[in-house]
Design a protein around this motif. Sequence first.
Motif, PDB file in Angstrom:
ATOM      1  N   UNK A  74       0.825  -1.208   0.000  1.00  0.00           N
ATOM      2  CA  UNK A  74       0.000   0.000   0.000  1.00  0.00           C
ATOM      3  C   UNK A  74       0.861   1.261   0.000  1.00  0.00           C
ATOM      4  N   UNK A  75       1.903   1.263   0.810  1.00  0.00           N
ATOM      5  CA  UNK A  75       2.796   2.425   0.883  1.00  0.00           C
ATOM      6  C   UNK A  75       3.525   2.614  -0.448  1.00  0.00           C
ATOM      7  N   UNK A  76       4.030   1.528  -1.027  1.00  0.00           N
ATOM      8  CA  UNK A  76       4.696   1.626  -2.335  1.00  0.00           C
ATOM      9  C   UNK A  76       3.744   2.143  -3.400  1.00  0.00           C
ATOM     10  N   UNK A  77       2.522   1.678  -3.374  1.00  0.00           N
ATOM     11  CA  UNK A  77       1.520   2.119  -4.338  1.00  0.00           C
ATOM     12  C   UNK A  77       1.267   3.618  -4.189  1.00  0.00           C
ATOM     13  N   UNK A  78       1.150   4.081  -2.968  1.00  0.00           N
ATOM     14  CA  UNK A  78       0.938   5.514  -2.730  1.00  0.00           C
ATOM     15  C   UNK A  78       2.120   6.322  -3.245  1.00  0.00           C
ATOM     16  N   UNK A  79       3.343   5.854  -2.988  1.00  0.00           N
ATOM     17  CA  UNK A  79       4.527   6.591  -3.444  1.00  0.00           C
ATOM     18  C   UNK A  79       4.603   6.638  -4.966  1.00  0.00           C
ATOM     19  N   UNK A  80       4.192   5.569  -5.628  1.00  0.00           N
ATOM     20  CA  UNK A  80       4.217   5.558  -7.098  1.00  0.00           C
ATOM     21  C   UNK A  80       3.195   6.521  -7.685  1.00  0.00           C
TER      22      UNK A  80
ATOM     23  N   UNK B 232       6.156  11.355   4.696  1.00  0.00           N
ATOM     24  CA  UNK B 232       5.402  10.302   5.389  1.00  0.00           C
ATOM     25  C   UNK B 232       3.994  10.789   5.704  1.00  0.00           C
ATOM     26  N   UNK B 233       3.847  12.057   6.020  1.00  0.00           N
ATOM     27  CA  UNK B 233       2.522  12.623   6.280  1.00  0.00           C
ATOM     28  C   UNK B 233       1.631  12.554   5.053  1.00  0.00           C
ATOM     29  N   UNK B 234       2.216  12.815   3.878  1.00  0.00           N
ATOM     30  CA  UNK B 234       1.450  12.725   2.631  1.00  0.00           C
ATOM     31  C   UNK B 234       1.005  11.281   2.394  1.00  0.00           C
ATOM     32  N   UNK B 235       1.916  10.335   2.621  1.00  0.00           N
ATOM     33  CA  UNK B 235       1.591   8.921   2.451  1.00  0.00           C
ATOM     34  C   UNK B 235       0.468   8.542   3.416  1.00  0.00           C
TER      35      UNK B 235
ATOM     36  N   UNK C 109      11.791  13.151   2.414  1.00  0.00           N
ATOM     37  CA  UNK C 109      10.854  12.923   1.321  1.00  0.00           C
ATOM     38  C   UNK C 109      11.242  11.576   0.712  1.00  0.00           C
ATOM     39  N   UNK C 110      10.265  10.756   0.453  1.00  0.00           N
ATOM     40  CA  UNK C 110      10.469   9.372   0.043  1.00  0.00           C
ATOM     41  C   UNK C 110      10.040   9.172  -1.401  1.00  0.00           C
TER      42      UNK C 110
END
Length: 136
Positions: free
Chosen positions: A19-25, A33-36, A72-73
């Motif tokens: 889920x986190x990877x999907x959000x970053x993509x 991290x707050x945006x994620x 930022x990630x």
Amino acid sequence: MADDRQRSRRRGQGELEALVLSALREADGPATAGWVQERLGGDLAYTTVITILTRLLAKGAVTRERAGRSFAWTSASDEAGLAAHRMRRVLDAESDRGAVLASFVTGLGPDDERLLRELLGRSRSEPGGSRSEGDN
């Protein structure tokens, strides 16, 4: 009853990482991290998001850069890349790579074996592949 609802909403580590990877993509660029956390609906604690991002960083699936006092990630890999990284880690942990690879390949079905042969053939014929000019 509240405990039952809490348990049923629990996700596994792999699912959270996906889920986190999907959000970053989906981000237009590096994301905090707050945006994620917001992108995932805010139901995860900020510290949980940081923990997941840190684990993904250790796996080479994300990169980070300083953004003020935070980071930022950016996704460095898709889900297939992350799975391939896990496979390489397993292979690296074994003392007899040849035996592990041989066992893996002999366990493939005909369709997967054919796909693997095609992929290996392509990688050898591309510039920078493992085939030298004298090989044919």
